[in-house]
Design a protein around this motif. Structure first.
Motif, mmCIF file in Angstrom:
data_model
loop_
_atom_site.group_PDB
_atom_site.id
_atom_site.type_symbol
_atom_site.label_atom_id
_atom_site.label_comp_id
_atom_site.label_asym_id
_atom_site.label_seq_id
_atom_site.Cartn_x
_atom_site.Cartn_y
_atom_site.Cartn_z
ATOM 1 N N UNK A 1 -18.955 41.203 139.328
ATOM 2 C CA UNK A 1 -18.503 41.336 140.715
ATOM 3 C C UNK A 1 -17.129 40.717 140.892
ATOM 4 N N UNK A 2 -16.933 39.569 140.291
ATOM 5 C CA UNK A 2 -15.620 38.915 140.352
ATOM 6 C C UNK A 2 -14.552 39.842 139.769
ATOM 7 N N UNK A 3 -14.862 40.460 138.648
ATOM 8 C CA UNK A 3 -13.909 41.375 138.014
ATOM 9 C C UNK A 3 -13.599 42.553 138.925
ATOM 10 N N UNK A 4 -14.634 43.111 139.560
ATOM 11 C CA UNK A 4 -14.415 44.247 140.458
ATOM 12 C C UNK A 4 -13.506 43.860 141.618
ATOM 13 N N UNK B 1 -25.880 52.243 146.738
ATOM 14 C CA UNK B 1 -25.328 53.548 146.386
ATOM 15 C C UNK B 1 -23.829 53.625 146.703
ATOM 16 N N UNK B 2 -23.424 53.059 147.821
ATOM 17 C CA UNK B 2 -21.998 53.018 148.141
ATOM 18 C C UNK B 2 -21.252 52.164 147.116
ATOM 19 N N UNK B 3 -21.850 51.045 146.752
ATOM 20 C CA UNK B 3 -21.242 50.184 145.740
ATOM 21 C C UNK B 3 -21.087 50.917 144.409
ATOM 22 N N UNK B 4 -22.122 51.663 144.017
ATOM 23 C CA UNK B 4 -22.054 52.409 142.761
ATOM 24 C C UNK B 4 -20.981 53.493 142.815
ATOM 25 N N UNK B 5 -20.849 54.143 143.978
ATOM 26 C CA UNK B 5 -19.823 55.166 144.147
ATOM 27 C C UNK B 5 -18.437 54.559 143.950
ATOM 28 N N UNK C 1 -17.793 53.735 140.276
ATOM 29 C CA UNK C 1 -17.443 54.926 139.510
ATOM 30 C C UNK C 1 -16.036 55.430 139.830
ATOM 31 N N UNK C 2 -15.536 55.082 141.020
ATOM 32 C CA UNK C 2 -14.230 55.573 141.470
ATOM 33 C C UNK C 2 -13.424 54.424 142.078
ATOM 34 N N UNK C 3 -13.074 53.426 141.277
ATOM 35 C CA UNK C 3 -12.507 52.197 141.842
ATOM 36 C C UNK C 3 -11.131 52.349 142.479
#
Length: 340
Positions: A5-8, A102-106, A109-111
């Motif tokens: 999460x920190x990396x994201x 699901x929003x987080x996963x989206x 996948x598309x950062x």
């Protein structure tokens, strides 16, 4: 907070910072995974081409729609129309947690295209569960913004349970956001101001700036009040979606003419699927092209300041302001978590 999460958060913050001067950002989008839709909606999407009110924007179609509209990034949260609540608060919590995941996963996948935003509800979940979900949204799902929708579930925007959740979101470093519209009695102007004045040094987002589907006549007082509230409370950040076009124009001119910090406090948006991305962003571009003409536009404020809508100011409204809001939130979230 998990290392991933920190990396994201760091990666998103750095990427947006590097590209903020060119980003076009839609500040209000509700994508839905196909398998979340009720069966009748799945059938209607396939068979009824006249079914548009609340017609879901499928996650699988999001990037294509953004490309068609010339949008680089979208602030995305779950679609309440496909997530009805029941009487069991634990079940409501599980379902809303899944929608946020699901929003987080989206976004994962598309950062570089999707900014994930969370959603919680103190009435449907209970206050403590709502706070716990807000914490998961920020510290697990990497969401810099967490929204509540008093109109959806019929509770006052300044109810004590809401204030408790707002305090928790602010404590996490994230930005509390609200559906703030004229479509219900639950989001009066005074209520949003109560939220803003509770944490005067912290931003709070008013999505729709008093719009959201109210009747033209009934909405007028809230439109006027919302415009003034943002001038009285400089920590209110407005997302212009689902709002009458003439009031969008007036808000943009008013806040541009007011200068800092107010010119930094508005971002454009579509409210997709309730508004069409192509239509809205085509309209925003046409409006800004006309406003750039300054004195020729016909508004006396532009006659006094013919260069009010410079390219730099227009870029702030089209993406820069929201980019800065997210960058600042990401930095606060890491700081509040004790991460340098």
């Amino acid at each position: 907070m998990r290392p991933e999460t920190i990396t994201r958060i760091r990666t998103r913050c750095n990427w947006i910072k590097a590209h903020r001067d060119r980003l076009i950002i839609d500040g209000d989008v509700h994508p839905s995974d196909r398998d979340m839709l009720p069966e009748e909606d799945t059938v209607r999407i396939a068979d009824d081409q006249n079914y548009y009110h609340g017609r879901p924007l499928l996650s699988e179609n999001l990037l294509h729609k953004m490309d068609q509209a010339g949008i680089d990034m979208a602030l995305c949260w779950q679609n309440p129309a496909v997530l009805p609540y029941g009487d069991d608060q634990s079940e409501n919590t599980a379902r809303l947690t899944d929608a946020n995941a699901r929003i987080s996963n989206l976004a994962q996948q598309n950062p570089t295209r999707v900014i994930p935003a969370g959603w919680t509800d103190p009435k449907a979940l209970g206050t403590q569960r709502a706070i716990a979900l807000a914490e998961r949204c920020v510290r697990e799902f990497a969401m810099p913004v967490v929204k509540m929708n008093p109109a959806q579930n019929a509770y006052p925007i300044d109810d004590p349970m809401v204030l408790d959740v707002v305090d928790a979101i602010v404590g996490l470093g994230a930005v509390p956001a609200f559906h703030f519209g004229s479509d219900s009695p639950y989001t009066p102007v005074e209520g949003l101001m109560t939220i803003a004045r509770r944490h005067p040094d912290h931003p709070v987002i008013g999505v729709h700036m008093g719009g959201g589907g109210g009747h033209f006549v009934e909405a007028e007082a809230i439109y006027q009040g919302a415009r003034q509230a943002g001038l009285d409370c400089p920590n209110i950040f407005y997302v212009l979606s689902a709002k009458r076009d003439v009031h969008i124009e007036s808000a943009l001119i008013t806040y541009a003419a007011a200068g800092k910090p107010f010119v930094d406090n508005i971002a454009v948006a579509s409210d997709a699927p309730y508004g069409d991305m192509i239509w809205n962003f085509g309209g925003f571009r046409a409006l800004f092209a006309a406003l750039r003409n300054g004195a020729d536009y016909g508004d006396p404020r532009l006659a006094l300041k013919p260069d009010l809508f410079s390219d730099a100011v227009v870029q702030k409204f089209m993406g820069g302001n929201l980019a800065d809001l997210v960058i600042a939130a990401d930095k606060r979230i890491l700081h509040q978590a004790g991460i340098g």
